[in-house]
Design a protein around this motif. Sequence first.
Motif, PDB file in Angstrom:
ATOM      1  N   ALA A 218     -70.107  82.729  48.924  1.00 34.14           N
ATOM      2  CA  ALA A 218     -69.479  83.595  47.923  1.00 34.14           C
ATOM      3  C   ALA A 218     -70.259  84.891  47.757  1.00 34.14           C
ATOM      4  N   ILE A 219     -71.577  84.804  47.739  1.00 34.02           N
ATOM      5  CA  ILE A 219     -72.400  86.009  47.601  1.00 34.02           C
ATOM      6  C   ILE A 219     -72.219  86.927  48.805  1.00 34.02           C
ATOM      7  N   LEU A 220     -72.257  86.364  50.002  1.00 33.43           N
ATOM      8  CA  LEU A 220     -72.095  87.177  51.211  1.00 33.43           C
ATOM      9  C   LEU A 220     -70.685  87.760  51.316  1.00 33.43           C
ATOM     10  N   ALA A 221     -69.681  86.961  50.995  1.00 31.01           N
ATOM     11  CA  ALA A 221     -68.304  87.452  51.090  1.00 31.01           C
ATOM     12  C   ALA A 221     -68.039  88.565  50.085  1.00 31.01           C
ATOM     13  N   SER A 222     -68.543  88.441  48.867  1.00 25.23           N
ATOM     14  CA  SER A 222     -68.312  89.500  47.885  1.00 25.23           C
ATOM     15  C   SER A 222     -69.069  90.770  48.258  1.00 25.23           C
ATOM     16  N   GLY A 223     -70.280  90.628  48.755  1.00 31.04           N
ATOM     17  CA  GLY A 223     -71.034  91.803  49.189  1.00 31.04           C
ATOM     18  C   GLY A 223     -70.389  92.502  50.369  1.00 31.04           C
ATOM     19  N   PHE A 224     -69.925  91.723  51.351  1.00 33.92           N
ATOM     20  CA  PHE A 224     -69.252  92.312  52.504  1.00 33.92           C
ATOM     21  C   PHE A 224     -67.947  92.978  52.083  1.00 33.92           C
ATOM     22  N   GLY A 225     -67.213  92.349  51.169  1.00 34.62           N
ATOM     23  CA  GLY A 225     -65.968  92.954  50.693  1.00 34.62           C
ATOM     24  C   GLY A 225     -66.201  94.281  49.996  1.00 34.62           C
ATOM     25  N   LEU A 226     -67.253  94.343  49.177  1.00 38.94           N
ATOM     26  CA  LEU A 226     -67.582  95.604  48.506  1.00 38.94           C
ATOM     27  C   LEU A 226     -67.938  96.694  49.507  1.00 38.94           C
ATOM     28  N   LEU A 227     -68.823  96.370  50.429  1.00 37.25           N
ATOM     29  CA  LEU A 227     -69.235  97.367  51.409  1.00 37.25           C
ATOM     30  C   LEU A 227     -68.087  97.802  52.302  1.00 37.25           C
ATOM     31  N   PHE A 228     -67.275  96.836  52.730  1.00 37.18           N
ATOM     32  CA  PHE A 228     -66.174  97.165  53.627  1.00 37.18           C
ATOM     33  C   PHE A 228     -65.146  98.054  52.944  1.00 37.18           C
ATOM     34  N   CYS A 229     -64.767  97.727  51.727  1.00 39.93           N
ATOM     35  CA  CYS A 229     -63.721  98.501  51.051  1.00 39.93           C
ATOM     36  C   CYS A 229     -64.174  99.893  50.650  1.00 39.93           C
ATOM     37  N   ILE A 230     -65.458 100.064  50.432  1.00 34.28           N
ATOM     38  CA  ILE A 230     -65.935 101.389  50.032  1.00 34.28           C
ATOM     39  C   ILE A 230     -66.265 102.253  51.250  1.00 34.28           C
TER      40      ILE A 230
ATOM     41  N   ALA B  88     -61.645 106.468  43.544  1.00 33.80           N
ATOM     42  CA  ALA B  88     -61.325 105.451  42.543  1.00 33.80           C
ATOM     43  C   ALA B  88     -60.520 104.311  43.135  1.00 33.80           C
ATOM     44  N   LYS B  89     -59.602 104.609  44.053  1.00 35.96           N
ATOM     45  CA  LYS B  89     -58.794 103.538  44.628  1.00 35.96           C
ATOM     46  C   LYS B  89     -59.635 102.616  45.502  1.00 35.96           C
ATOM     47  N   PHE B  90     -60.644 103.152  46.193  1.00 37.97           N
ATOM     48  CA  PHE B  90     -61.517 102.306  47.013  1.00 37.97           C
ATOM     49  C   PHE B  90     -62.396 101.420  46.127  1.00 37.97           C
ATOM     50  N   ILE B  91     -62.900 101.987  45.057  1.00 36.50           N
ATOM     51  CA  ILE B  91     -63.733 101.210  44.137  1.00 36.50           C
ATOM     52  C   ILE B  91     -62.893 100.146  43.429  1.00 36.50           C
ATOM     53  N   THR B  92     -61.675 100.501  43.034  1.00 36.17           N
ATOM     54  CA  THR B  92     -60.799  99.529  42.377  1.00 36.17           C
ATOM     55  C   THR B  92     -60.464  98.376  43.309  1.00 36.17           C
ATOM     56  N   PHE B  93     -60.124  98.681  44.548  1.00 36.01           N
ATOM     57  CA  PHE B  93     -59.785  97.625  45.496  1.00 36.01           C
ATOM     58  C   PHE B  93     -60.991  96.757  45.809  1.00 36.01           C
ATOM     59  N   SER B  94     -62.171  97.349  45.894  1.00 41.06           N
ATOM     60  CA  SER B  94     -63.370  96.545  46.157  1.00 41.06           C
ATOM     61  C   SER B  94     -63.691  95.631  44.984  1.00 41.06           C
ATOM     62  N   MET B  95     -63.478  96.101  43.754  1.00 42.57           N
ATOM     63  CA  MET B  95     -63.680  95.236  42.588  1.00 42.57           C
ATOM     64  C   MET B  95     -62.645  94.118  42.528  1.00 42.57           C
ATOM     65  N   LEU B  96     -61.433  94.408  42.981  1.00 49.06           N
ATOM     66  CA  LEU B  96     -60.400  93.380  43.050  1.00 49.06           C
ATOM     67  C   LEU B  96     -60.801  92.281  44.034  1.00 49.06           C
ATOM     68  N   ILE B  97     -61.324  92.664  45.175  1.00 51.63           N
ATOM     69  CA  ILE B  97     -61.791  91.673  46.151  1.00 51.63           C
ATOM     70  C   ILE B  97     -62.987  90.910  45.604  1.00 51.63           C
ATOM     71  N   PHE B  98     -63.895  91.601  44.939  1.00 50.85           N
ATOM     72  CA  PHE B  98     -65.051  90.953  44.334  1.00 50.85           C
ATOM     73  C   PHE B  98     -64.616  89.878  43.341  1.00 50.85           C
ATOM     74  N   CYS B  99     -63.679  90.230  42.478  1.00 45.71           N
ATOM     75  CA  CYS B  99     -63.192  89.255  41.484  1.00 45.71           C
ATOM     76  C   CYS B  99     -62.440  88.108  42.142  1.00 45.71           C
ATOM     77  N   ALA B 100     -61.667  88.398  43.169  1.00 45.03           N
ATOM     78  CA  ALA B 100     -60.921  87.340  43.859  1.00 45.03           C
ATOM     79  C   ALA B 100     -61.865  86.350  44.522  1.00 45.03           C
ATOM     80  N   VAL B 101     -62.943  86.837  45.114  1.00 47.29           N
ATOM     81  CA  VAL B 101     -63.918  85.940  45.748  1.00 47.29           C
ATOM     82  C   VAL B 101     -64.548  85.033  44.709  1.00 47.29           C
ATOM     83  N   TRP B 102     -64.936  85.587  43.578  1.00 43.79           N
ATOM     84  CA  TRP B 102     -65.608  84.768  42.573  1.00 43.79           C
ATOM     85  C   TRP B 102     -64.653  83.854  41.817  1.00 43.79           C
ATOM     86  N   ILE B 103     -63.384  84.231  41.705  1.00 44.63           N
ATOM     87  CA  ILE B 103     -62.407  83.328  41.095  1.00 44.63           C
ATOM     88  C   ILE B 103     -62.138  82.142  42.018  1.00 44.63           C
TER      89      ILE B 103
END
Length: 82
Positions: A41-53, A5-20
């Motif tokens: 933005a699309i590449l950065a959010s995708g990389f952030g999700l994959l990296f954090c998980i 859960a902490k990895f998924i939460t942090f990845s969603m936080l990065i996803f939201c930060a990129v899009w904000i």
Amino acid sequence: NFNEAKFITFSMLIFCAVWITFIPAYISSPGKYTVAVEIFAILASGFGLLFCIFAPKCYVILAKPELNTRKHLMGKMPSRSL
């Protein structure tokens, strides 16, 4: 002990930060650069999700192989303190 859960939460936080941060960058970019901002933005959010998980899992597999055993996952071995 499969708490991700902490990895998924942090990845969603990065996803939201990129899009904000994407919104002001998109509005302030001139004409032909808007597509580049969208792609970044699309590449950065995708990389952030994959990296954090997947980075913590790869770290355990590559750097700490003693933690990647069935006995350790099922809680039979005492945990090491840092």
